[in-house]
Design a protein around this motif. Sequence first.
Motif, short mmCIF file in Angstrom:
data_model
loop_
_atom_site.label_atom_id
_atom_site.label_comp_id
_atom_site.label_asym_id
_atom_site.label_seq_id
_atom_site.Cartn_x
_atom_site.Cartn_y
_atom_site.Cartn_z
N UNK A 52 -13.45 15.51 -3.18
CA UNK A 52 -13.50 14.40 -2.22
C UNK A 52 -14.01 13.13 -2.88
N UNK A 53 -15.02 13.24 -3.72
CA UNK A 53 -15.53 12.07 -4.43
C UNK A 53 -14.50 11.50 -5.40
N UNK A 54 -13.78 12.36 -6.08
CA UNK A 54 -12.74 11.91 -7.00
C UNK A 54 -11.62 11.20 -6.23
N UNK A 55 -11.22 11.77 -5.11
CA UNK A 55 -10.20 11.14 -4.28
C UNK A 55 -10.67 9.77 -3.78
N UNK A 56 -11.93 9.69 -3.37
CA UNK A 56 -12.48 8.42 -2.92
C UNK A 56 -12.50 7.38 -4.02
N UNK A 57 -12.89 7.77 -5.24
CA UNK A 57 -12.93 6.85 -6.37
C UNK A 57 -11.54 6.35 -6.71
N UNK A 58 -10.59 7.25 -6.77
CA UNK A 58 -9.22 6.87 -7.12
C UNK A 58 -8.60 6.00 -6.04
N UNK A 59 -8.82 6.35 -4.78
CA UNK A 59 -8.21 5.55 -3.70
C UNK A 59 -8.86 4.17 -3.62
N UNK A 60 -10.16 4.06 -3.82
CA UNK A 60 -10.82 2.74 -3.79
C UNK A 60 -10.38 1.89 -4.98
N UNK A 61 -10.28 2.50 -6.16
CA UNK A 61 -9.82 1.75 -7.33
C UNK A 61 -8.37 1.31 -7.16
N UNK A 62 -7.55 2.17 -6.58
CA UNK A 62 -6.15 1.81 -6.32
C UNK A 62 -6.03 0.68 -5.32
N UNK A 63 -6.84 0.73 -4.27
CA UNK A 63 -6.82 -0.35 -3.29
C UNK A 63 -7.32 -1.66 -3.91
N UNK A 64 -8.34 -1.58 -4.75
CA UNK A 64 -8.86 -2.78 -5.41
C UNK A 64 -7.83 -3.35 -6.39
N UNK A 65 -7.15 -2.49 -7.15
CA UNK A 65 -6.11 -2.97 -8.07
C UNK A 65 -4.95 -3.60 -7.30
N UNK A 66 -4.57 -3.00 -6.18
CA UNK A 66 -3.50 -3.59 -5.35
C UNK A 66 -3.93 -4.93 -4.79
N UNK A 67 -5.19 -5.06 -4.39
CA UNK A 67 -5.70 -6.33 -3.88
C UNK A 67 -5.69 -7.41 -4.97
N UNK A 68 -6.06 -7.04 -6.18
CA UNK A 68 -6.04 -7.98 -7.30
C UNK A 68 -4.61 -8.45 -7.57
N UNK A 69 -3.67 -7.53 -7.59
CA UNK A 69 -2.27 -7.90 -7.84
C UNK A 69 -1.71 -8.76 -6.70
N UNK A 70 -2.06 -8.43 -5.47
CA UNK A 70 -1.62 -9.23 -4.33
C UNK A 70 -2.17 -10.65 -4.43
N UNK A 71 -3.44 -10.78 -4.82
CA UNK A 71 -4.05 -12.10 -4.97
C UNK A 71 -3.37 -12.88 -6.09
N UNK A 72 -2.96 -12.20 -7.16
CA UNK A 72 -2.24 -12.87 -8.25
C UNK A 72 -0.89 -13.39 -7.81
#
Length: 168
Positions: free
Chosen positions: A19-39
Amino acid sequence: MIPAMPATATSARRASVTALRFGRVSMAGAFAALILFAGVWGSWGTAQHVMLVKGRETGTVEVTRCAGDTCTGPFTPTSAGARPRARVEIAHSVAVRTGATYDVVLKPGSGDAVRSGPAGILYAWLPLGGALLLAAVVVAGGMRLVRPAWVLGLSGAVLLTAAFVALQ
């Protein structure tokens, strides 16, 4: 395993690690998507004028004066329906020099000019290039996906380098 410990403790620990691994990966994925969207969002404000030139006033501007963060000069139209203007403004950057002539597109309803052509397109997408580099770090560190991170990082580096070369 300790004989006094029930077997369910190991499976519960495994479930919490998953569950912690899934949370880390999903949060990092959401953050990377947010960065790309902002770009993309940061780039589109200028890129739309450069890439979608149909119906817009295109021409050249000869930079006569630079002060602060803007340069000004007369606009000579090259498209049908465009009118000459005595003064338009273009953003002052390292690639704009006094006395030089640049191909530009005018933003509708204003006297603001944006560089056109391949150099203008690459310059407009610079925020996306930076976002690709930043997202590569997030994907590599947070998601532990090294190959996609290399693709993102190299894409950003190529975009930034191409813009630098085109603007010289």
